[in-house]
Design an enzyme around this catalytic site. Sequence first.
Site, PDB file in Angstrom:
ATOM      1  N   ASN A   1      12.745  31.787  46.132  1.00  0.00           N
ATOM      2  CA  ASN A   1      12.594  32.251  44.749  1.00  0.00           C
ATOM      3  C   ASN A   1      13.700  33.264  44.489  1.00  0.00           C
ATOM      4  O   ASN A   1      13.455  34.469  44.419  1.00  0.00           O
ATOM      5  CB  ASN A   1      11.214  32.859  44.531  1.00  0.00           C
ATOM      6  CG  ASN A   1      10.953  33.201  43.075  1.00  0.00           C
ATOM      7  OD1 ASN A   1      11.801  33.008  42.211  1.00  0.00           O
ATOM      8  ND2 ASN A   1       9.774  33.720  42.795  1.00  0.00           N
TER       9      ASN A   1
ATOM     10  N   GLU B   1       8.622  29.417  34.607  1.00  0.00           N
ATOM     11  CA  GLU B   1       8.963  29.227  36.017  1.00  0.00           C
ATOM     12  C   GLU B   1       8.843  27.733  36.344  1.00  0.00           C
ATOM     13  O   GLU B   1       7.982  27.034  35.798  1.00  0.00           O
ATOM     14  CB  GLU B   1       8.018  30.020  36.920  1.00  0.00           C
ATOM     15  CG  GLU B   1       8.137  31.525  36.797  1.00  0.00           C
ATOM     16  CD  GLU B   1       9.264  32.112  37.642  1.00  0.00           C
ATOM     17  OE1 GLU B   1       9.919  31.339  38.373  1.00  0.00           O
ATOM     18  OE2 GLU B   1       9.476  33.331  37.565  1.00  0.00           O
TER      19      GLU B   1
ATOM     20  N   GLN C   1       6.242  39.809  39.527  1.00  0.00           N
ATOM     21  CA  GLN C   1       6.131  38.898  38.392  1.00  0.00           C
ATOM     22  C   GLN C   1       5.472  39.640  37.232  1.00  0.00           C
ATOM     23  O   GLN C   1       4.489  40.350  37.414  1.00  0.00           O
ATOM     24  CB  GLN C   1       5.297  37.677  38.770  1.00  0.00           C
ATOM     25  CG  GLN C   1       5.919  36.787  39.831  1.00  0.00           C
ATOM     26  CD  GLN C   1       7.089  35.952  39.292  1.00  0.00           C
ATOM     27  OE1 GLN C   1       7.463  36.059  38.134  1.00  0.00           O
ATOM     28  NE2 GLN C   1       7.672  35.126  40.156  1.00  0.00           N
TER      29      GLN C   1
ATOM     30  N   CYS D   1      13.243  30.717  37.710  1.00  0.00           N
ATOM     31  CA  CYS D   1      12.970  31.120  36.330  1.00  0.00           C
ATOM     32  C   CYS D   1      14.080  30.666  35.391  1.00  0.00           C
ATOM     33  O   CYS D   1      13.969  30.804  34.173  1.00  0.00           O
ATOM     34  CB  CYS D   1      12.774  32.629  36.238  1.00  0.00           C
ATOM     35  SG  CYS D   1      14.250  33.585  36.691  1.00  0.00           S
TER      36      CYS D   1
END
Length: 437
Positions: free
Chosen positions: A355, A429, A256, A383
């Site tokens: 994710n 996010e 990230q 995202c």
Amino acid sequence: MNRNVIKSVAGKVNNILKDSKGLTPLAHLDYSKQLIVKQKKISTILKSLTIKLKDINSSITPDESGLPCLLENIEPSPVIEGYRNTDDFSIWPGPDGNPKTVGFILGKIGKSFQLPICSPPDKFKIVKNSHQILAGKFQEYLRNQSPLDVCLDFSKGGHWKRFCVRSNDFDELMGIAILHPQNLSSNQLEDEHNRLINFFSPIAKSINLNSLYFQACPGVRCTHSRAPFKLLYGSEHIDEVINGVKIRITPEPFIQINKSAAEILYKRIIEEIEPQSNMTILDMCCGSGVLALQVAPMVKEVIGIDSCEQSIIDATINASVNSITNCKFIHGTIEDHLMNISENLYSDDLVMIMNPGSGGLSSGVINVIRRMSNVSKIIYVSCKPEGQSLRNFAHLCLPFRPMDDIQGDPFIPVKAIPVDLFPQTNRCELIVTFSRY
């Protein structure tokens, strides 16, 4: 490419480059207003999920504002400028017409003729000063030392493509120089290695350069297994600490880009998991194990899967460094391993974390997850929730329809939590928690 043409066209886009709207479209707003814009965007996306669910006769009942679940207020980023720990700079003609410009590609010109322009990184609030300095040094190297041209089109030759910079909270830097080898011989590549070493070694300490890598990538992007990252100078990795967990940063694995906001993201995910000592966590896109290692001490076991081999290598090392023994990391795709995992863990209480990035998950993966009756909760992090992720959300909520191969009981969204990892941009996010209906 004609240098005079580049200069002529570049002059027409200087105003575009000054406001940097291509990369930081919200930079002209106060941060509090940026958060309002993002909150409204997420609300709109979730309302569109409500419409999708109505179309498929879902039993989910929206609230009076049309939301399918509770939407919390967006979590702000503690740092709003110079927060990026990873920058992927292009090498492309700049506003001054020089083809060896290191920065971000922006802009489209005219209806009949289009030419992107590479803007130096000092135009952007989100780029660390140390990254700007290293990018500037690499640009100096390209212009004054390297005899190789820029690769604007693979089929037309040229070599230099990108320069990536990674850093940690201590501002230790890793540089990754990437070119297309075309027909360069091994001796010619070795010569370029030596030029890079000779240029950067004397200045490395003054600019805090801990690692310098080189990759000869014959495609748009290459994995380490296809085109190895060759260490030219310094350490193999730099270290970072995230919520008390020590991790290594290497050239390939995803991290990230905003550490302080990512720490909030991980804490909120763990809160949504509600970890129990008898629980097994499936981390479906585990990267280098950053989240898995944070939650592992609270649960029975964590199993992580990632398609990047170097991520799994790093995750395994990170587990050892942090003395964590109840994590198992598997290299491969979710499609390759999820069926076996579901068969082996049929009696376990499972919570799944997903994710998958902007590309989302395939419908086949969602079908397998739905058939895993012991998955009681899913924490989906996206995202780009307006894209494939939104279709994934709807698929998870589809009613049981065996005639259409929709197996297993559906999930329902119970909470959405936006977290701003990308100040100055229109992105954030989104955590969505799903429970089995």
